[in-house]
Design a protein around this motif. Sequence first.
Motif, PDB file in Angstrom:
ATOM      1  N   ASN A  10     -25.261  -3.016 -11.223  1.00 55.36           N
ATOM      2  CA  ASN A  10     -25.612  -2.208 -12.386  1.00 55.36           C
ATOM      3  C   ASN A  10     -24.490  -2.155 -13.411  1.00 55.36           C
ATOM      4  OD1 ASN A  10     -28.274  -1.568 -11.779  1.00 55.36           O
ATOM      5  ND2 ASN A  10     -27.688   0.188 -10.534  1.00 55.36           N
ATOM      6  N   TYR A  14     -25.234  -3.428 -17.197  1.00 60.12           N
ATOM      7  CA  TYR A  14     -25.054  -2.601 -18.397  1.00 60.12           C
ATOM      8  C   TYR A  14     -23.917  -3.124 -19.274  1.00 60.12           C
ATOM      9  CZ  TYR A  14     -28.359   0.881 -16.647  1.00 60.12           C
ATOM     10  OH  TYR A  14     -29.489   1.522 -16.221  1.00 60.12           O
ATOM     11  N   ALA A  55     -19.842   5.562 -16.251  1.00 59.37           N
ATOM     12  CA  ALA A  55     -21.107   6.049 -16.814  1.00 59.37           C
ATOM     13  C   ALA A  55     -20.905   6.547 -18.244  1.00 59.37           C
ATOM     14  CB  ALA A  55     -21.683   7.159 -15.938  1.00 59.37           C
ATOM     15  N   ILE A  60     -24.702   6.467 -20.139  1.00 57.37           N
ATOM     16  CA  ILE A  60     -25.893   6.767 -19.337  1.00 57.37           C
ATOM     17  C   ILE A  60     -25.573   7.873 -18.339  1.00 57.37           C
ATOM     18  CG2 ILE A  60     -26.872   4.433 -19.524  1.00 57.37           C
ATOM     19  CD1 ILE A  60     -25.852   3.931 -16.651  1.00 57.37           C
ATOM     20  N   ASP A  61     -26.641   8.440 -17.764  1.00 61.85           N
ATOM     21  CA  ASP A  61     -26.466   9.404 -16.688  1.00 61.85           C
ATOM     22  C   ASP A  61     -25.927   8.674 -15.465  1.00 61.85           C
ATOM     23  OD1 ASP A  61     -27.460  11.630 -18.116  1.00 61.85           O
ATOM     24  OD2 ASP A  61     -29.523  11.064 -17.633  1.00 61.85           O
ATOM     25  N   THR A  62     -25.020   9.303 -14.764  1.00 65.52           N
ATOM     26  CA  THR A  62     -24.343   8.686 -13.627  1.00 65.52           C
ATOM     27  C   THR A  62     -25.311   8.154 -12.574  1.00 65.52           C
ATOM     28  OG1 THR A  62     -22.513  10.206 -14.003  1.00 65.52           O
ATOM     29  CG2 THR A  62     -22.546   9.063 -11.895  1.00 65.52           C
ATOM     30  N   TYR A  63     -26.354   8.905 -12.290  1.00 64.26           N
ATOM     31  CA  TYR A  63     -27.269   8.507 -11.219  1.00 64.26           C
ATOM     32  C   TYR A  63     -27.914   7.148 -11.460  1.00 64.26           C
ATOM     33  CZ  TYR A  63     -31.483   9.605 -13.915  1.00 64.26           C
ATOM     34  OH  TYR A  63     -32.486   9.608 -14.859  1.00 64.26           O
ATOM     35  N   LYS A  64     -28.033   6.732 -12.706  1.00 68.29           N
ATOM     36  CA  LYS A  64     -28.674   5.446 -13.014  1.00 68.29           C
ATOM     37  C   LYS A  64     -27.880   4.261 -12.470  1.00 68.29           C
ATOM     38  CE  LYS A  64     -31.275   7.039 -16.961  1.00 68.29           C
ATOM     39  NZ  LYS A  64     -31.552   6.914 -18.388  1.00 68.29           N
ATOM     40  N   LEU A  65     -26.610   4.448 -12.218  1.00 65.70           N
ATOM     41  CA  LEU A  65     -25.791   3.377 -11.660  1.00 65.70           C
ATOM     42  C   LEU A  65     -26.074   3.150 -10.173  1.00 65.70           C
ATOM     43  CD1 LEU A  65     -22.432   4.169 -13.454  1.00 65.70           C
ATOM     44  CD2 LEU A  65     -23.909   2.190 -13.843  1.00 65.70           C
ATOM     45  N   ILE A  67     -29.354   3.315  -8.913  1.00 59.14           N
ATOM     46  CA  ILE A  67     -30.755   2.931  -8.757  1.00 59.14           C
ATOM     47  C   ILE A  67     -30.840   1.420  -8.866  1.00 59.14           C
ATOM     48  CG2 ILE A  67     -33.067   3.084  -9.738  1.00 59.14           C
ATOM     49  CD1 ILE A  67     -32.259   5.860 -10.802  1.00 59.14           C
ATOM     50  N   GLU A  68     -31.448   0.794  -7.867  1.00 60.44           N
ATOM     51  CA  GLU A  68     -31.557  -0.663  -7.873  1.00 60.44           C
ATOM     52  C   GLU A  68     -32.328  -1.111  -9.098  1.00 60.44           C
ATOM     53  OE1 GLU A  68     -32.624  -4.259  -4.780  1.00 60.44           O
ATOM     54  OE2 GLU A  68     -32.727  -2.189  -4.120  1.00 60.44           O
ATOM     55  N   ASN A  69     -31.708  -1.974  -9.872  1.00 57.08           N
ATOM     56  CA  ASN A  69     -32.276  -2.485 -11.124  1.00 57.08           C
ATOM     57  C   ASN A  69     -33.161  -3.691 -10.811  1.00 57.08           C
ATOM     58  OD1 ASN A  69     -32.781  -3.428 -13.699  1.00 57.08           O
ATOM     59  ND2 ASN A  69     -30.683  -3.186 -14.390  1.00 57.08           N
TER      60      ASN A  69
END
Length: 74
Positions: A10, A14, A55, A60-65, A67-69
């Motif tokens: 991620n 990004y 992040a 972006i919000d930290t949690y998005k890093l 989540i499997e893209n």
Amino acid sequence: MEIIKVFGSNVRYYRTKMGVSQEKFAEMCGLHRTYISDIERFNRSISLDNIQKIADAIGIDTYKLFIENTEEET
């Protein structure tokens, strides 16, 4: 997928989406280029403080890093 691989993938996704080099991105995060390289190659665990710096630099919000893209890089 392992969390280190999800996170590193991620970060790379990004960063390249932003169109910046590892060196420039490291500056934006206040980290060293080799540290970013190690993260993107799944060779480093990372502290919570540095996760937040990354992040914030991406915007972006930290949690998005974590989540499997499923999007493919072009």
